[in-house]
Design a protein around this motif. Structure first.
Motif, PDB file in Angstrom:
ATOM      1  N   UNK A 105      57.238  46.222  37.046  1.00  0.00           N
ATOM      2  CA  UNK A 105      56.462  46.405  38.277  1.00  0.00           C
ATOM      3  C   UNK A 105      55.415  45.316  38.497  1.00  0.00           C
ATOM      4  N   UNK A 106      55.461  44.236  37.721  1.00  0.00           N
ATOM      5  CA  UNK A 106      54.462  43.184  37.865  1.00  0.00           C
ATOM      6  C   UNK A 106      54.841  42.263  39.023  1.00  0.00           C
ATOM      7  N   UNK A 107      54.548  42.731  40.225  1.00  0.00           N
ATOM      8  CA  UNK A 107      54.863  41.997  41.447  1.00  0.00           C
ATOM      9  C   UNK A 107      53.713  41.075  41.830  1.00  0.00           C
ATOM     10  N   UNK A 108      53.921  40.287  42.875  1.00  0.00           N
ATOM     11  CA  UNK A 108      52.860  39.420  43.381  1.00  0.00           C
ATOM     12  C   UNK A 108      51.666  40.249  43.828  1.00  0.00           C
ATOM     13  N   UNK A 109      51.931  41.391  44.433  1.00  0.00           N
ATOM     14  CA  UNK A 109      50.844  42.253  44.904  1.00  0.00           C
ATOM     15  C   UNK A 109      50.010  42.755  43.732  1.00  0.00           C
ATOM     16  N   UNK A 110      50.673  43.239  42.689  1.00  0.00           N
ATOM     17  CA  UNK A 110      49.930  43.701  41.522  1.00  0.00           C
ATOM     18  C   UNK A 110      49.219  42.547  40.825  1.00  0.00           C
ATOM     19  N   UNK A 111      49.818  41.356  40.890  1.00  0.00           N
ATOM     20  CA  UNK A 111      49.152  40.183  40.341  1.00  0.00           C
ATOM     21  C   UNK A 111      47.845  39.907  41.060  1.00  0.00           C
ATOM     22  N   UNK A 112      47.839  40.095  42.392  1.00  0.00           N
ATOM     23  CA  UNK A 112      46.617  39.909  43.171  1.00  0.00           C
ATOM     24  C   UNK A 112      45.563  40.940  42.781  1.00  0.00           C
ATOM     25  N   UNK A 113      45.983  42.197  42.599  1.00  0.00           N
ATOM     26  CA  UNK A 113      45.048  43.251  42.184  1.00  0.00           C
ATOM     27  C   UNK A 113      44.434  42.906  40.829  1.00  0.00           C
ATOM     28  N   UNK A 114      45.278  42.505  39.881  1.00  0.00           N
ATOM     29  CA  UNK A 114      44.791  42.184  38.547  1.00  0.00           C
ATOM     30  C   UNK A 114      43.891  40.950  38.562  1.00  0.00           C
ATOM     31  N   UNK A 115      44.233  39.975  39.415  1.00  0.00           N
ATOM     32  CA  UNK A 115      43.393  38.790  39.534  1.00  0.00           C
ATOM     33  C   UNK A 115      42.008  39.119  40.049  1.00  0.00           C
ATOM     34  N   UNK A 116      41.939  39.999  41.047  1.00  0.00           N
ATOM     35  CA  UNK A 116      40.640  40.435  41.568  1.00  0.00           C
ATOM     36  C   UNK A 116      39.842  41.184  40.508  1.00  0.00           C
ATOM     37  N   UNK A 117      40.537  42.028  39.752  1.00  0.00           N
ATOM     38  CA  UNK A 117      39.861  42.757  38.676  1.00  0.00           C
ATOM     39  C   UNK A 117      39.325  41.804  37.619  1.00  0.00           C
ATOM     40  N   UNK A 118      40.109  40.769  37.328  1.00  0.00           N
ATOM     41  CA  UNK A 118      39.721  39.834  36.279  1.00  0.00           C
ATOM     42  C   UNK A 118      38.388  39.152  36.586  1.00  0.00           C
ATOM     43  N   UNK A 119      38.168  38.834  37.858  1.00  0.00           N
ATOM     44  CA  UNK A 119      36.925  38.133  38.218  1.00  0.00           C
ATOM     45  C   UNK A 119      35.842  39.075  38.755  1.00  0.00           C
ATOM     46  N   UNK A 120      36.119  40.378  38.769  1.00  0.00           N
ATOM     47  CA  UNK A 120      35.160  41.318  39.351  1.00  0.00           C
ATOM     48  C   UNK A 120      33.832  41.335  38.601  1.00  0.00           C
ATOM     49  N   UNK A 121      33.875  41.204  37.280  1.00  0.00           N
ATOM     50  CA  UNK A 121      32.628  41.234  36.524  1.00  0.00           C
ATOM     51  C   UNK A 121      31.800  39.974  36.745  1.00  0.00           C
ATOM     52  N   UNK A 122      32.482  38.874  37.053  1.00  0.00           N
ATOM     53  CA  UNK A 122      31.756  37.653  37.408  1.00  0.00           C
ATOM     54  C   UNK A 122      31.007  37.853  38.719  1.00  0.00           C
ATOM     55  N   UNK A 123      31.675  38.489  39.693  1.00  0.00           N
ATOM     56  CA  UNK A 123      30.998  38.819  40.954  1.00  0.00           C
ATOM     57  C   UNK A 123      29.825  39.748  40.725  1.00  0.00           C
ATOM     58  N   UNK A 124      29.999  40.698  39.822  1.00  0.00           N
ATOM     59  CA  UNK A 124      28.913  41.615  39.464  1.00  0.00           C
ATOM     60  C   UNK A 124      27.730  40.831  38.900  1.00  0.00           C
ATOM     61  N   UNK A 125      28.015  39.870  38.020  1.00  0.00           N
ATOM     62  CA  UNK A 125      26.940  39.061  37.425  1.00  0.00           C
ATOM     63  C   UNK A 125      26.191  38.266  38.488  1.00  0.00           C
ATOM     64  N   UNK A 126      26.915  37.742  39.470  1.00  0.00           N
ATOM     65  CA  UNK A 126      26.264  36.964  40.529  1.00  0.00           C
ATOM     66  C   UNK A 126      25.235  37.787  41.282  1.00  0.00           C
ATOM     67  N   UNK A 127      25.478  39.098  41.436  1.00  0.00           N
ATOM     68  CA  UNK A 127      24.516  39.930  42.172  1.00  0.00           C
ATOM     69  C   UNK A 127      23.194  40.060  41.430  1.00  0.00           C
ATOM     70  N   UNK A 128      23.177  39.714  40.153  1.00  0.00           N
ATOM     71  CA  UNK A 128      21.946  39.804  39.362  1.00  0.00           C
ATOM     72  C   UNK A 128      21.299  38.444  39.115  1.00  0.00           C
ATOM     73  N   UNK A 129      21.890  37.390  39.615  1.00  0.00           N
ATOM     74  CA  UNK A 129      21.341  36.048  39.394  1.00  0.00           C
ATOM     75  C   UNK A 129      20.409  35.650  40.537  1.00  0.00           C
ATOM     76  N   UNK A 130      19.427  34.788  40.269  1.00  0.00           N
ATOM     77  CA  UNK A 130      18.642  34.213  41.367  1.00  0.00           C
ATOM     78  C   UNK A 130      19.583  33.494  42.331  1.00  0.00           C
ATOM     79  N   UNK A 131      19.325  33.585  43.604  1.00  0.00           N
ATOM     80  CA  UNK A 131      20.242  33.015  44.598  1.00  0.00           C
ATOM     81  C   UNK A 131      20.467  31.519  44.412  1.00  0.00           C
ATOM     82  N   UNK A 132      19.442  30.823  43.906  1.00  0.00           N
ATOM     83  CA  UNK A 132      19.598  29.387  43.735  1.00  0.00           C
ATOM     84  C   UNK A 132      20.665  29.048  42.685  1.00  0.00           C
TER      85      UNK A 132
END
Length: 215
Positions: free
Chosen positions: A82-109
């Motif tokens: 079941x590892x389709x392109x769509x699921x690959x996109x979901x997993x890719x977003x999950x993979x970088x989600x914690x990086x996005x979370x970290x950005x919300x705690x960083x100074x904007x600069x």
């Protein structure tokens, strides 16, 4: 064109929901001294005590923490065909989600301009939205990819309902959050953060508008 846009939207929603599910589980169950998973729980407690410490980790550390969730899911999908392109996109977003979370705690600069542009367009979860998770009981706004899904899940009482169902079926109840109830912080939680990040336990210096906030 429309089916592609709908598929992309669905991938974002599913990834956002799974990010929230993982975040909720880490915030809600097990203890800092639980074998194997205790390290993850200590990190969660530490994040509620001093959110900026998490933001000081290098990007590969933030991605690595979500890889522990993504890798097993990818393996299961691959083994079941079941590892389709769509699921690959979901997993890719999950993979970088914690990086996005970290950005919300960083100074904007310190945040890439493209990320700031995505915040402005409300295409990526904004610091103002995520800050709500760190207020009060710290038991809302678990999803970390967008601003859209949290109001729906919180409005429906989804997480509290899930906790009640688990308690009814298994007898397992949520662990008390020491940062909410004024309980002692488990020994070694902040010390381990300083060893990893080199932080003093205080938020980074900078203009007041750019400092991460505790509340």
């Amino acid at each position: 064109m429309l089916p592609t846009l709908l598929a992309a939207l669905a991938a974002i929603v599913v990834a956002d929901f799974v990010s929230g599910l993982g975040h909720w589980f880490e915030d809600t169950y097990f203890r800092h001294d639980t074998p194997l998973i205790g390290r993850v729980i200590r990190a969660n407690i530490r994040h509620h005590v001093a959110p900026w410490m998490f933001a000081r980790h290098p990007w590969w550390v933030n991605i690595g923490s979500t890889a522990a969730l993504v890798a097993p899911l990818a393996l299961i999908l691959a083994l079941t065909g079941h590892l389709t392109l769509w699921w690959g996109a979901v997993l890719g977003l999950l993979l970088i989600s914690n990086l996005g979370h970290a950005w919300t705690h960083r100074p904007r600069r310190e945040v890439p301009r493209i990320v700031q542009a995505l915040w402005k367009a409300r295409l990526l979860q904004t610091p103002e939205h995520h800050r709500g998770h760190h207020r009060g009981a710290k038991n809302t706004r678990y999803c970390v990819i967008t601003n859209a899904l949290n109001p729906v899940l919180d409005g429906l009482g989804f997480w509290r309902g899930l906790e009640r169902m688990i308690a009814k079926l298994t007898g397992v109840t949520p662990r008390p959050d020491p940062t909410v109830l004024g309980l002692p912080i488990p020994e070694g939680v902040l010390e381990s953060a300083r060893l990893v990040t080199g932080e003093s336990g205080k938020p980074p210096r900078g203009p007041r508008s750019e400092r991460p906030r505790l509340s």
